[in-house]
Design an enzyme around this catalytic site. Structure first.
Site, PDB file in Angstrom:
ATOM      1  N   GLU A 107       0.756  -1.568   0.065  1.00 52.51           N
ATOM      2  CA  GLU A 107      -0.096  -0.091  -0.111  1.00 52.51           C
ATOM      3  C   GLU A 107       1.030   1.208   0.466  1.00 52.51           C
ATOM      4  O   GLU A 107       2.094   1.285   0.689  1.00 52.51           O
ATOM      5  CB  GLU A 107      -0.780  -0.248   0.844  1.00 52.51           C
ATOM      6  N   LEU A 167      -0.134   4.403   1.622  1.00 52.32           N
ATOM      7  CA  LEU A 167      -0.848   4.903   2.282  1.00 52.32           C
ATOM      8  C   LEU A 167      -0.412   6.224   2.704  1.00 52.32           C
ATOM      9  O   LEU A 167       1.211   5.822   3.350  1.00 52.32           O
ATOM     10  CB  LEU A 167      -1.707   4.812   3.364  1.00 52.32           C
ATOM     11  N   ASN A 222       9.519   4.680  -1.532  1.00 50.94           N
ATOM     12  CA  ASN A 222       9.754   5.176  -0.189  1.00 50.94           C
ATOM     13  C   ASN A 222      10.981   5.865  -0.079  1.00 50.94           C
ATOM     14  O   ASN A 222      11.101   6.810   0.334  1.00 50.94           O
ATOM     15  CB  ASN A 222       9.509   3.842   0.882  1.00 50.94           C
ATOM     16  N   LEU A 224       9.966  18.367  -1.750  1.00 52.03           N
ATOM     17  CA  LEU A 224      11.176  19.229  -1.689  1.00 52.03           C
ATOM     18  C   LEU A 224      10.498  20.294  -0.982  1.00 52.03           C
ATOM     19  O   LEU A 224      11.232  21.389  -0.994  1.00 52.03           O
ATOM     20  CB  LEU A 224      11.098  20.236  -2.622  1.00 52.03           C
ATOM     21  N   CYS A 268       7.531   5.056   8.370  1.00 54.88           N
ATOM     22  CA  CYS A 268       7.642   4.363   7.354  1.00 54.88           C
ATOM     23  C   CYS A 268       9.441   4.784   6.835  1.00 54.88           C
ATOM     24  O   CYS A 268      10.477   3.751   6.541  1.00 54.88           O
ATOM     25  CB  CYS A 268       6.911   4.758   6.678  1.00 54.88           C
ATOM     26  N   LYS A 320       4.554  14.133  11.416  1.00 51.85           N
ATOM     27  CA  LYS A 320       4.402  15.485  10.398  1.00 51.85           C
ATOM     28  C   LYS A 320       2.768  15.934  11.558  1.00 51.85           C
ATOM     29  O   LYS A 320       2.525  14.984  11.530  1.00 51.85           O
ATOM     30  CB  LYS A 320       3.896  14.886   8.588  1.00 51.85           C
TER      31      LYS A 320
HETATM   32  C1  UGA Z   1       5.209   7.400   3.822  1.00 56.28           C
HETATM   33  C2  UGA Z   1       4.766   7.480   1.970  1.00 56.28           C
HETATM   34  O1  UGA Z   1       4.490   9.066   1.341  1.00 56.28           O
HETATM   35  C3  UGA Z   1       3.609   6.819   1.666  1.00 56.28           C
HETATM   36  O2  UGA Z   1       3.105   6.545   0.071  1.00 56.28           O
HETATM   37  C4  UGA Z   1       3.304   5.272   2.098  1.00 56.28           C
HETATM   38  O3  UGA Z   1       2.750   4.631   1.914  1.00 56.28           O
HETATM   39  C5  UGA Z   1       4.227   5.688   3.674  1.00 56.28           C
HETATM   40  O4  UGA Z   1       5.120   6.023   4.194  1.00 56.28           O
HETATM   41  C6  UGA Z   1       4.277   4.211   4.282  1.00 56.28           C
HETATM   42  O5  UGA Z   1       4.975   3.374   3.739  1.00 56.28           O
HETATM   43  O6  UGA Z   1       3.488   3.281   4.973  1.00 56.28           O
HETATM   44  P1  UGA Z   1       3.575   8.932   5.831  1.00 56.28           P
HETATM   45  O7  UGA Z   1       5.418   8.022   6.361  1.00 56.28           O
HETATM   46  O8  UGA Z   1       2.529   8.904   6.658  1.00 56.28           O
HETATM   47  O9  UGA Z   1       3.304   8.071   4.362  1.00 56.28           O
HETATM   48  O10 UGA Z   1       4.255   9.850   6.086  1.00 56.28           O
HETATM   49  P2  UGA Z   1       5.450  11.112   4.634  1.00 56.28           P
HETATM   50  O11 UGA Z   1       3.667  11.987   4.476  1.00 56.28           O
HETATM   51  O12 UGA Z   1       5.661  10.782   3.763  1.00 56.28           O
HETATM   52  O13 UGA Z   1       6.206  12.663   5.237  1.00 56.28           O
HETATM   53  C7  UGA Z   1       7.018  11.333   6.107  1.00 56.28           C
HETATM   54  C8  UGA Z   1       7.926  12.513   6.504  1.00 56.28           C
HETATM   55  O14 UGA Z   1       8.444  13.503   5.102  1.00 56.28           O
HETATM   56  C9  UGA Z   1       7.243  13.430   7.851  1.00 56.28           C
HETATM   57  O15 UGA Z   1       8.024  13.467   8.527  1.00 56.28           O
HETATM   58  C10 UGA Z   1       7.489  14.421   6.532  1.00 56.28           C
HETATM   59  O16 UGA Z   1       7.871  16.220   7.248  1.00 56.28           O
HETATM   60  C11 UGA Z   1       8.589  14.142   5.911  1.00 56.28           C
HETATM   61  N1  UGA Z   1       8.864  15.351   4.613  1.00 56.28           N
HETATM   62  C12 UGA Z   1       7.755  15.269   3.699  1.00 56.28           C
HETATM   63  C13 UGA Z   1       9.483  15.992   4.449  1.00 56.28           C
HETATM   64  O17 UGA Z   1      10.002  16.695   5.470  1.00 56.28           O
HETATM   65  N2  UGA Z   1       9.556  17.435   3.644  1.00 56.28           N
HETATM   66  C14 UGA Z   1       8.875  17.221   1.911  1.00 56.28           C
HETATM   67  O18 UGA Z   1       8.929  18.007   1.211  1.00 56.28           O
HETATM   68  C15 UGA Z   1       7.739  16.017   2.668  1.00 56.28           C
END
Ligand code: UGA
Length: 403
Positions: free
Chosen positions: A141, A143, A198, A240, A250, A310
């Site tokens: 998935e 998500l 990921n 970005l 994750c 986040k």
């Molecule tokens: C992530 C992936 O985005 C999903 O597609 C995947 O399904 C999920 O892992 C998983 O493997 O279950 P998630 O862990 O919910 O989802 O969070 P993200 O929205 O990807 O953010 C991850 C981290 O990156 C957060 O700490 C966020 O603040 C950071 N981030 C994200 C940044 O520092 N900069 C960005 O531009 C985007």
């Protein structure tokens, strides 16, 4: 067709909710009695926008149970249990193996589909582990916490990994009414798609964080750099956003596990090694900036806005804010934190006070550090914040505040 779900975490509940919303009879089982008791009275074990409503609206109510056999005897069993990091960085498959064994014990030849994020090769190894008693497939998935329901109901793609035509056709049939593109392949490739996705997103974040380090020194504005880059649709604007490193349950664990897998077969993943090193360094940035500004943190009152990894979630697993708190605690700082969704912290952060509102955390503060980009923090302006504080140090690694 009946759907069994093993594991009532984010993935399991999203899987249960999305199949229930599509009219399937779903049995969701977890060994955690407290979790199941909550779900049985219509409450979630965590905050996730819109999920309660989907369960409440399903035409056939989802059965929540601690009896794994009830889920294992459904037509298709989705394995959604956790795959935490082992000490060496590899994914610990203990829960996946236990779930597979529980299923093989009661449902010979069942279709056992791995939705848990597992290293490439796991479906094949699980199949061997249960001596061929299950037909194992992979259906990862994608998500995002905070958008779980939206992503589960409108997925960007459906990846089906099957090493056997009969299983593939059952799974293709299961998803025949969804509009998302379907990628069907063998299990090891399906599992790799998840890890590579990921890892790529994590790399994109580390890339912009590395560029941010350089921008800060040469006087360039990294936000404009990201905007300018993102307008090229070969690059894309998403992921970005510079910040104090990626966290959550994750990215850190999956990147570590892929590096571990690469090393184990003598294929070092050099970009991912750099991705994790940059991430670890960026997680320290807010602390380094605090020390630069306040010198000695002992007794200094530090307000921390945002604890979740986040916005949109109350999840603090591997959150960059925890790294900051740990270091400040070691330096005997006086910490007050506020997060709209986090009301308690692990025991190691027991001395951190939790404020009832963002503004309350600022009272007498020598410094403010903004660790999560909740939109409500962006509504404050610097002057208003500074008026409520004692000191004048604001550290904003995610560029939440205007100006
Ligand atoms: C992530 C992936 O985005 C999903 O597609 C995947 O399904 C999920 O892992 C998983 O493997 O279950 P998630 O862990 O919910 O989802 O969070 P993200 O929205 O990807 O953010 C991850 C981290 O990156 C957060 O700490 C966020 O603040 C950071 N981030 C994200 C940044 O520092 N900069 C960005 O531009 C985007």
């Amino acid at each position: 067709m009946t759907i069994g779900v093993l594991g009532a975490g984010y993935v399991g509940l999203a899987t249960a909710a999305s199949f229930a919303a599509r009219g399937f009879a779903v049995v969701c089982a977890d060994i955690d009695e407290k979790k199941i008791a909550k779900l049985q009275i219509g409450e979630l074990p965590f905050f996730e926008e819109g999920m309660v409503e989907v369960f409440a609206a399903s035409s056939i109510p989802v059965v929540f149970t601690t009896d794994l056999a009830k889920a294992c005897t459904c037509d298709i069993v989705f394995c959604c249990v956790g795959t935490p990091s082992a000490a060496d960085g590899s994914a610990d498959l203990f829960f996946v193996r236990s779930a597979a064994k529980a299923c093989a014990d009661v449902a010979l030849n069942a279709i056992f589909v791995l939705k848990s994020t597992v290293p490439p090769g796991t479906s094949l190894s699980i199949s061997k582990f249960v001596e061929g008693k299950l037909r194992v497939a992979a259906n990862p998935e994608f998500l995002r916490e905070g958008h779980v329901i939206q992503d589960a109901l409108n997925p960007s793609r459906i990846v089906i990994g099957a090493d056997d035509e009969s299983v593939l056709s059952v799974l293709l049939d299961l998803y025949s009414e969804t509009e998302a593109p379907i990628v069907s392949t063998n299990t090891v490739t399906a599992e790799m798609i998840k890890y590579a996705s990921n890892s790529f997103l994590a790399t994109k974040i580390s890339f912009i964080n590395d560029i941010a380090n350089l921008c800060d020194v040469i006087g360039a504005d990294v936000r404009s750099v990201a905007t300018g880059m993102g307008l090229d649709d070969r690059i894309g604007a998403k992921f970005l956003q510079p910040g104090p490193g990626y966290g959550g349950s994750c990215f850190p664990k999956d990147v570590r596990a892929l590096i571990h897998l690469g090393r184990s077969v003598n294929v070092p993943l050099r970009i991912l090694e750099a991705t994790t090193a940059i991430n670890a360094d960026r997680q320290l940035l807010p602390y380094r900036q605090l020390v630069e500004s306040l010198r000695n943190l002992k007794g200094k009152r530090i307000a921390v806005w945002g604890l979740a990894f986040k916005p949109g979630t109350g999840d603090i697993r591997d959150a960059p804010a925890l790294e900051l708190l740990r270091r400040c605690i070691a330096d005997h700082a006086d910490l007050v934190a506020f997060d709209p969704r986090v009301r308690s912290l692990p025991a190691e952060c027991g001395e951190v006070k939790i404020a009832a509102a963002a503004i309350d955390a600022l009272h007498n503060a020598d410094a403010l550090v903004i660790m999560t980009d909740w939109s409500e923090f962006a509504e404050f302006d610097r002057a208003e914040i500074l008026k409520s504080m004692r000191g004048n140090c604001i550290i904003d690694p995610r560029y939440v505040l205007r100006g």
